[in-house]
Motif scaffolding. Structure first.
Motif, PDB file in Angstrom:
ATOM      1  N   GLY A 233       0.815  -1.207   0.000  1.00  0.00           N
ATOM      2  CA  GLY A 233       0.000   0.000   0.000  1.00  0.00           C
ATOM      3  C   GLY A 233       0.842   1.247   0.000  1.00  0.00           C
ATOM      4  O   GLY A 233       2.085   1.198  -0.076  1.00  0.00           O
ATOM      5  N   HIS A 234       0.161   2.390   0.078  1.00  0.00           N
ATOM      6  CA  HIS A 234       0.832   3.692   0.088  1.00  0.00           C
ATOM      7  C   HIS A 234       0.446   4.541   1.293  1.00  0.00           C
ATOM      8  O   HIS A 234       0.871   5.692   1.382  1.00  0.00           O
ATOM      9  CB  HIS A 234       0.498   4.458  -1.197  1.00  0.00           C
ATOM     10  N   GLU A 235      -0.350   4.000   2.208  1.00  0.00           N
ATOM     11  CA  GLU A 235      -0.755   4.735   3.409  1.00  0.00           C
ATOM     12  C   GLU A 235       0.350   4.589   4.450  1.00  0.00           C
ATOM     13  O   GLU A 235       0.278   3.789   5.387  1.00  0.00           O
ATOM     14  CB  GLU A 235      -2.088   4.197   3.933  1.00  0.00           C
ATOM     15  N   VAL A 236       1.399   5.373   4.276  1.00  0.00           N
ATOM     16  CA  VAL A 236       2.666   5.140   4.965  1.00  0.00           C
ATOM     17  C   VAL A 236       2.517   5.191   6.480  1.00  0.00           C
ATOM     18  O   VAL A 236       2.992   4.294   7.194  1.00  0.00           O
ATOM     19  CB  VAL A 236       3.724   6.154   4.481  1.00  0.00           C
ATOM     20  N   GLU A 237       1.878   6.253   7.007  1.00  0.00           N
ATOM     21  CA  GLU A 237       1.818   6.403   8.458  1.00  0.00           C
ATOM     22  C   GLU A 237       1.130   5.211   9.118  1.00  0.00           C
ATOM     23  O   GLU A 237       1.618   4.655  10.104  1.00  0.00           O
ATOM     24  CB  GLU A 237       1.100   7.700   8.848  1.00  0.00           C
ATOM     25  N   LEU A 238      -0.006   4.796   8.574  1.00  0.00           N
ATOM     26  CA  LEU A 238      -0.745   3.690   9.168  1.00  0.00           C
ATOM     27  C   LEU A 238       0.003   2.366   9.016  1.00  0.00           C
ATOM     28  O   LEU A 238       0.071   1.571   9.953  1.00  0.00           O
ATOM     29  CB  LEU A 238      -2.125   3.574   8.535  1.00  0.00           C
ATOM     30  N   LEU A 239       0.540   2.122   7.841  1.00  0.00           N
ATOM     31  CA  LEU A 239       1.208   0.850   7.604  1.00  0.00           C
ATOM     32  C   LEU A 239       2.483   0.721   8.429  1.00  0.00           C
ATOM     33  O   LEU A 239       2.766  -0.342   9.002  1.00  0.00           O
ATOM     34  CB  LEU A 239       1.518   0.694   6.113  1.00  0.00           C
ATOM     35  N   LEU A 240       3.259   1.780   8.500  1.00  0.00           N
ATOM     36  CA  LEU A 240       4.486   1.711   9.291  1.00  0.00           C
ATOM     37  C   LEU A 240       4.185   1.633  10.783  1.00  0.00           C
ATOM     38  O   LEU A 240       4.993   1.124  11.564  1.00  0.00           O
ATOM     39  CB  LEU A 240       5.381   2.909   8.996  1.00  0.00           C
ATOM     40  N   ALA A 241       3.013   2.127  11.194  1.00  0.00           N
ATOM     41  CA  ALA A 241       2.652   2.061  12.616  1.00  0.00           C
ATOM     42  C   ALA A 241       2.401   0.639  13.081  1.00  0.00           C
ATOM     43  O   ALA A 241       2.532   0.340  14.266  1.00  0.00           O
ATOM     44  CB  ALA A 241       1.422   2.926  12.880  1.00  0.00           C
ATOM     45  N   VAL A 242       2.029  -0.256  12.161  1.00  0.00           N
ATOM     46  CA  VAL A 242       1.742  -1.647  12.550  1.00  0.00           C
ATOM     47  C   VAL A 242       2.810  -2.608  12.047  1.00  0.00           C
ATOM     48  O   VAL A 242       2.714  -3.812  12.291  1.00  0.00           O
ATOM     49  CB  VAL A 242       0.366  -2.088  12.017  1.00  0.00           C
ATOM     50  N   ALA A 243       3.831  -2.111  11.351  1.00  0.00           N
ATOM     51  CA  ALA A 243       4.820  -2.982  10.712  1.00  0.00           C
ATOM     52  C   ALA A 243       5.855  -3.485  11.712  1.00  0.00           C
ATOM     53  O   ALA A 243       6.343  -2.736  12.559  1.00  0.00           O
ATOM     54  CB  ALA A 243       5.507  -2.246   9.571  1.00  0.00           C
ATOM     55  N   ASP A 244       6.182  -4.752  11.610  1.00  0.00           N
ATOM     56  CA  ASP A 244       7.339  -5.309  12.305  1.00  0.00           C
ATOM     57  C   ASP A 244       8.578  -5.245  11.417  1.00  0.00           C
ATOM     58  O   ASP A 244       9.692  -5.128  11.924  1.00  0.00           O
ATOM     59  CB  ASP A 244       7.071  -6.763  12.689  1.00  0.00           C
ATOM     60  N   GLU A 245       8.346  -5.356  10.107  1.00  0.00           N
ATOM     61  CA  GLU A 245       9.456  -5.294   9.153  1.00  0.00           C
ATOM     62  C   GLU A 245       8.988  -4.568   7.899  1.00  0.00           C
ATOM     63  O   GLU A 245       7.868  -4.791   7.438  1.00  0.00           O
ATOM     64  CB  GLU A 245       9.953  -6.699   8.805  1.00  0.00           C
ATOM     65  N   VAL A 246       9.852  -3.717   7.371  1.00  0.00           N
ATOM     66  CA  VAL A 246       9.535  -2.934   6.179  1.00  0.00           C
ATOM     67  C   VAL A 246      10.457  -3.372   5.055  1.00  0.00           C
ATOM     68  O   VAL A 246      11.685  -3.441   5.235  1.00  0.00           O
ATOM     69  CB  VAL A 246       9.696  -1.424   6.445  1.00  0.00           C
ATOM     70  N   VAL A 247       9.863  -3.675   3.903  1.00  0.00           N
ATOM     71  CA  VAL A 247      10.625  -4.057   2.716  1.00  0.00           C
ATOM     72  C   VAL A 247      10.324  -3.038   1.625  1.00  0.00           C
ATOM     73  O   VAL A 247       9.147  -2.747   1.349  1.00  0.00           O
ATOM     74  CB  VAL A 247      10.264  -5.477   2.239  1.00  0.00           C
TER      75      VAL A 247
END
Length: 366
Positions: A178-192
């Motif tokens: 996705g592109h909803e960065v703030e929300l996705l990074l808030a729940v991410a354990d790992e970012v690729v």
């Protein structure tokens, strides 16, 4: 590696999804996020590469097989069948994958007000909420969601992000694009990060926000705002407990579950192709004029007259394939464990059985 004509979309891309964690795959439009996911599920043919699923490597992944073993794929669109009601989807999902322990929230995105509506009657956002609800209620071992937040209101985006985090807490391996960065990074354990046909593992959300190339080339030097979600990951449930939720215990329970699945999943597919077969037989009888067969010396003809016709079976299967594409059922059936091969065998078996039954019935009536 994946090419479309002369365009090389993926060169050396990979992503690992681990139980109890949310992995977020980010990249610009056209960078190959969806292509990588579809290649991993066997929906796109890659030029080379392999997929490791539950410890086993394969060069020929099949979404339907993985779905039967606990995976659920939420595409960016087209999961729900337009002509079916929302409640039909929910009932089919429960029958296809019974479990002893239901998810904690049966309606995380408020689909109850339109549960009796058909999918085509819903707006784009409502349809997406239904598809997300199906993915969450499946309570999968592995959930792959392609742009799940697109088209949702801010409130439902936050609810979905929390639900994805909760799915990981219950032991699921979750991959989200996705592109909803703030929300996705808030729940991410790992970012690729996928860029230039390859992937880079950036680490945690905090490390991603501090990565200079990622910030400069993708985020546009934005800084994170205060998020309504916590980035702290909850302790995941044991993977064994997650796997145990999907199978009834005991022979009677397994038998009842098998019967419910047979009635809800393959039987409607067989019924649709049976209707096509009957229509073909009626048309064939009309073309023949329902005249007496010469070898029977004046026996009255009917719709159920004649020898087994393999060309008619082939035409029936072809029309069933067209009908499935018209209905938009392929993605939904694959997540229920019926892939293209399974559907082909089901169509052919149904048509051939009806042909044999017609011949036997005709011979008995004579």
């Amino acid at each position: 590696m994946k090419r479309f004509g002369e365009t090389e979309v993926l060169k050396a891309a990979s992503v690992h999804v681990r139980p109890g964690q949310v992995t977020v795959l980010l990249g610009r439009n056209g960078s190959g996020k969806s292509t990588l996911v579809r290649c991993a599920l066997g929906l796109e043919a890659a030029q080379n590469g392999s997929v490791i699923w539950r410890g086993d490597a394969t060069l020929n992944p099949r979404l339907a097989r993985m779905a039967r073993e606990g995976l659920f794929f939420l595409p960016d669109r087209g999961l729900a069948v337009p002509r079916q009601r929302v409640e039909t989807h929910l009932e089919t999902l429960r029958a296809a994958f019974p479990r002893s322990e239901p998810p904690p929230n049966q309606d995380p995105l408020d689909v109850a007000p339109f549960v009796r509506s058909r999918i085509w009657q819903l707006s784009g956002g409502e349809r997406r909420r239904v598809e997300l609800t199906l993915a969450l209620l499946r309570d999968p071992v592995c959930l792959i969601a392609d742009e799940p937040l697109a088209g949702l209101s801010p409130d439902h985006q936050s609810r979905t992000a929390r639900a994805l985090r909760e799915a990981a807490r219950r032991g699921a391996a979750v991959l989200v694009t996705g592109h909803e960065v703030e929300l996705l990074l808030a729940v991410a354990d790992e970012v690729v990060w996928i860029v230039a046909g390859g992937t880079r593992v950036l680490g945690s959300s905090e490390q991603a926000w501090e990565h200079p190339e990622f910030v400069g080339q993708y985020l546009g030097r934005r800084r994170p705002r205060d998020s309504p979600l916590s980035a702290a990951a909850s302790a995941p449930a044991p993977v064994a407990a997650s796997l145990a939720r999907h199978a009834p215990v005991g022979v009677p329970q397994r038998g009842a579950a098998w019967l419910r699945r047979a009635v809800r999943v393959p039987l409607p597919v067989a019924a649709s192709v049976a209707v096509i077969w009957v229509m073909l037989r009626v048309v064939l009888a009309a073309l023949r004029g329902a005249v007496p067969l010469p070898e029977e010396g004046g026996a009255t003809g009917s719709v159920l007259v004649g020898e087994v016709s393999l060309p008619l079976v082939a035409v029936c299967v072809f029309l069933a394939w067209i009908d499935q594409r018209r209905r938009g059922e392929a993605s939904w059936l694959a997540n229920l464990g019926i892939g293209p091969r399974g559907a082909l065998l089901l169509w052919a078996g149904t048509c051939l059985s009806l042909e044999i039954l017609a011949v036997v019935t005709s011979a008995w009536l004579r």
